[in-house]
Design an enzyme around this catalytic site. Structure first.
Site, PDB file in Angstrom:
ATOM      1  N   CYS A 103      -0.604   5.678  16.642  1.00 14.49           N
ATOM      2  CA  CYS A 103      -1.962   6.218  16.505  1.00 14.49           C
ATOM      3  C   CYS A 103      -2.060   7.505  17.322  1.00 14.49           C
ATOM      4  O   CYS A 103      -1.647   7.532  18.495  1.00 14.49           O
ATOM      5  CB  CYS A 103      -2.967   5.176  17.018  1.00 14.49           C
ATOM      6  N   ARG A 138       1.484   1.882  -3.599  1.00 12.97           N
ATOM      7  CA  ARG A 138       0.290   2.380  -4.297  1.00 12.97           C
ATOM      8  C   ARG A 138      -0.015   3.820  -3.868  1.00 12.97           C
ATOM      9  O   ARG A 138      -0.472   4.631  -4.662  1.00 12.97           O
ATOM     10  CB  ARG A 138      -0.897   1.458  -4.050  1.00 12.97           C
ATOM     11  N   HIS A 169     -14.474   1.605  -0.465  1.00 15.43           N
ATOM     12  CA  HIS A 169     -13.341   0.719  -0.150  1.00 15.43           C
ATOM     13  C   HIS A 169     -12.249   1.454   0.609  1.00 15.43           C
ATOM     14  O   HIS A 169     -11.120   0.960   0.701  1.00 15.43           O
ATOM     15  CB  HIS A 169     -12.767   0.114  -1.435  1.00 15.43           C
ATOM     16  N   ASN A 183     -12.486   3.149  -5.729  1.00 17.95           N
ATOM     17  CA  ASN A 183     -11.060   3.484  -5.782  1.00 17.95           C
ATOM     18  C   ASN A 183     -10.578   4.039  -4.448  1.00 17.95           C
ATOM     19  O   ASN A 183     -11.339   4.653  -3.703  1.00 17.95           O
ATOM     20  CB  ASN A 183     -10.788   4.505  -6.890  1.00 17.95           C
ATOM     21  N   THR A 203     -15.511   0.133 -14.170  1.00 16.58           N
ATOM     22  CA  THR A 203     -15.432  -0.996 -13.244  1.00 16.58           C
ATOM     23  C   THR A 203     -15.881  -2.261 -13.969  1.00 16.58           C
ATOM     24  O   THR A 203     -16.792  -2.236 -14.786  1.00 16.58           O
ATOM     25  CB  THR A 203     -16.260  -0.776 -11.961  1.00 16.58           C
ATOM     26  N   ASN A 260     -17.699   2.466 -20.089  1.00 19.77           N
ATOM     27  CA  ASN A 260     -16.562   1.602 -19.792  1.00 19.77           C
ATOM     28  C   ASN A 260     -15.816   1.270 -21.080  1.00 19.77           C
ATOM     29  O   ASN A 260     -16.362   1.385 -22.179  1.00 19.77           O
ATOM     30  CB  ASN A 260     -17.069   0.314 -19.109  1.00 19.77           C
ATOM     31  N   CYS A 283      -6.475   2.915  12.901  1.00 19.13           N
ATOM     32  CA  CYS A 283      -5.837   2.227  14.029  1.00 19.13           C
ATOM     33  C   CYS A 283      -6.532   0.886  14.256  1.00 19.13           C
ATOM     34  O   CYS A 283      -7.744   0.835  14.520  1.00 19.13           O
ATOM     35  CB  CYS A 283      -5.930   3.071  15.291  1.00 19.13           C
ATOM     36  N   TYR A 320       0.831  -1.218   0.000  1.00 20.74           N
ATOM     37  CA  TYR A 320       0.000   0.000   0.000  1.00 20.74           C
ATOM     38  C   TYR A 320       0.860   1.261   0.000  1.00 20.74           C
ATOM     39  O   TYR A 320       0.467   2.290  -0.557  1.00 20.74           O
ATOM     40  CB  TYR A 320      -0.990  -0.024   1.174  1.00 20.74           C
TER      41      TYR A 320
HETATM   42  N1  APR Z   1     -11.465   3.929 -19.605  1.00 17.30           N
HETATM   43  C1  APR Z   1     -12.609   3.299 -19.209  1.00 17.30           C
HETATM   44  N2  APR Z   1     -12.634   2.052 -18.682  1.00 17.30           N
HETATM   45  C2  APR Z   1     -11.439   1.437 -18.521  1.00 17.30           C
HETATM   46  C3  APR Z   1     -10.206   2.031 -18.905  1.00 17.30           C
HETATM   47  C4  APR Z   1     -10.256   3.335 -19.465  1.00 17.30           C
HETATM   48  N3  APR Z   1      -9.152   3.974 -19.852  1.00 17.30           N
HETATM   49  N4  APR Z   1      -9.207   1.146 -18.633  1.00 17.30           N
HETATM   50  C5  APR Z   1      -9.795   0.053 -18.105  1.00 17.30           C
HETATM   51  N5  APR Z   1     -11.137   0.216 -18.047  1.00 17.30           N
HETATM   52  C6  APR Z   1     -12.140  -0.713 -17.512  1.00 17.30           C
HETATM   53  C7  APR Z   1     -11.842  -2.160 -17.789  1.00 17.30           C
HETATM   54  O1  APR Z   1     -12.427  -2.554 -19.035  1.00 17.30           O
HETATM   55  C8  APR Z   1     -12.513  -2.867 -16.604  1.00 17.30           C
HETATM   56  O2  APR Z   1     -13.873  -3.188 -16.915  1.00 17.30           O
HETATM   57  O3  APR Z   1     -12.117  -0.575 -16.109  1.00 17.30           O
HETATM   58  C9  APR Z   1     -12.487  -1.820 -15.496  1.00 17.30           C
HETATM   59  C10 APR Z   1     -11.480  -2.124 -14.403  1.00 17.30           C
HETATM   60  O4  APR Z   1     -11.889  -3.288 -13.747  1.00 17.30           O
HETATM   61  P1  APR Z   1     -11.039  -3.832 -12.500  1.00 17.30           P
HETATM   62  O5  APR Z   1      -9.603  -3.829 -12.833  1.00 17.30           O
HETATM   63  O6  APR Z   1     -11.692  -5.117 -12.063  1.00 17.30           O
HETATM   64  O7  APR Z   1     -11.232  -2.726 -11.368  1.00 17.30           O
HETATM   65  P2  APR Z   1     -12.510  -2.493 -10.456  1.00 17.30           P
HETATM   66  O8  APR Z   1     -13.764  -2.886 -11.161  1.00 17.30           O
HETATM   67  O9  APR Z   1     -12.424  -1.119  -9.927  1.00 17.30           O
HETATM   68  O10 APR Z   1     -12.260  -3.526  -9.237  1.00 17.30           O
HETATM   69  C11 APR Z   1     -13.198  -3.507  -8.198  1.00 17.30           C
HETATM   70  O11 APR Z   1     -11.875  -5.082  -6.947  1.00 17.30           O
HETATM   71  O12 APR Z   1      -9.835  -5.811  -6.246  1.00 17.30           O
HETATM   72  C12 APR Z   1     -10.936  -5.109  -5.868  1.00 17.30           C
HETATM   73  O13 APR Z   1     -10.963  -3.450  -4.223  1.00 17.30           O
HETATM   74  C13 APR Z   1     -10.584  -3.694  -5.541  1.00 17.30           C
HETATM   75  O14 APR Z   1     -11.953  -1.727  -5.839  1.00 17.30           O
HETATM   76  C14 APR Z   1     -11.421  -2.878  -6.491  1.00 17.30           C
HETATM   77  C15 APR Z   1     -12.523  -3.840  -6.899  1.00 17.30           C
END
Ligand code: APR
Length: 229
Positions: A130, A54, A103, A87, A170, A195, A111, A51
């Site tokens: 803490c 990140r 999240h 995010n 997502t 997406n 803490c 983390y």
């Molecule tokens: N523009 C739009 N969409 C995009 C782009 C972009 N430039 N790049 C990638 N994507 C899309 C992908 O097609 C995918 O569907 O974003 C999505 C990312 O999916 P994930 O990597 O699974 O991320 P997310 O959905 O946020 O994951 C959900 O999973 O691991 C846990 O806690 C973590 O919050 C996270 C959760």
């Protein structure tokens, strides 16, 4: 009311890796080793390092046109918009929007002993104490697999009265967020996915493309006016 849910895809063009795309975070490291309470108990240094890296990357990133467009939308709609994000970066905030972080956030420390939270920049895991209880028990304030997401009552109440639910960047793989579109639709909302690719979720409409292109266009259509970068 509009409810928007964002995921890692909205920050991809700011240079932050997504989780499940090719070369994504979960193809580099096993989530069982860095994103569960058990992993933290077994090897706190490893989890803190994951983390810390990140957090440093997120601090270096800049909000993109999609984050900025949502900032303009929220300024125009105020309480008629609830922006929920999965995010843990702070690019929505730095792009001018207030987001509900279901999240958690890399920029908050939690803490593990007394449950106090404090804003956090920089590294964790080097003996910080803490501010509330003084113990060396600070962890990233992010929701690990097996833990309860934050703000769920507020989110579900908004989904039940939304006219429109929009999912941005997502994959819809992780519950409860993955169930938001179906819940909103069952309660009478229209549902829209913006997406890179269609994910097959409960969406009435899907617009595919990069977030920096399709999100500002959608915001402009919604506001009926230009939104500058
Ligand atoms: N523009 C739009 N969409 C995009 C782009 C972009 N430039 N790049 C990638 N994507 C899309 C992908 O097609 C995918 O569907 O974003 C999505 C990312 O999916 P994930 O990597 O699974 O991320 P997310 O959905 O946020 O994951 C959900 O999973 O691991 C846990 O806690 C973590 O919050 C996270 C959760």
């Amino acid at each position: 009311m509009i409810v928007i849910l964002t995921g890692a895809g909205i920050s991809a063009e700011s240079g932050l890796a997504t989780f499940r795309d090719l070369g994504g975070i979960w193809s580099q490291v096993r989530l069982e080793e860095v994103a569960t309470p058990e992993a933290f108990r077994a090897d706190p240094e490893r989890v803190q390092a994951f983390y810390n890296a990140r957090r440093a990357q997120a601090a270096q990133a800049t909000p993109n046109a999609a984050h900025v467009a949502l900032g303009h939308l929220q300024a125009a709609l105020d309480d008629d918009l609830l922006l929920v994000t999965q995010n843990v970066d702070d690019l929505h905030e730095r792009g001018g929007a207030k987001a509900v972080h279901m999240h958690g956030s890399l920029f908050s420390a939690l803490c593990g002993e007394c449950g106090a939270r404090e804003p956090w920049q920089g590294e964790l895991g080097n003996g910080e104490r803490c501010a509330a209880c003084g113990l060396e028990t600070l962890r990233p304030d992010v929701v690990w697999f097996g833990e309860m997401p934050y703000h769920m009552e507020r989110i579900e109440a908004a989904l039940q009265k939304a006219e429109l639910f929009v999912s941005i960047g997502t994959s819809g793989q992780v519950y409860p967020a993955a169930g938001f579109a179906a819940l909103a639709r069952d309660c009478g909302a229209d549902t829209l996915e913006l997406n890179l690719e269609a994910t097959g979720g409960a969406f009435d409409r899907v617009e595919t493309g990069r977030a920096t292109e399709i999100v500002p266009l959608w915001v402009q259509k919604t506001l009926g006016r230009q939104v500058s970068d």
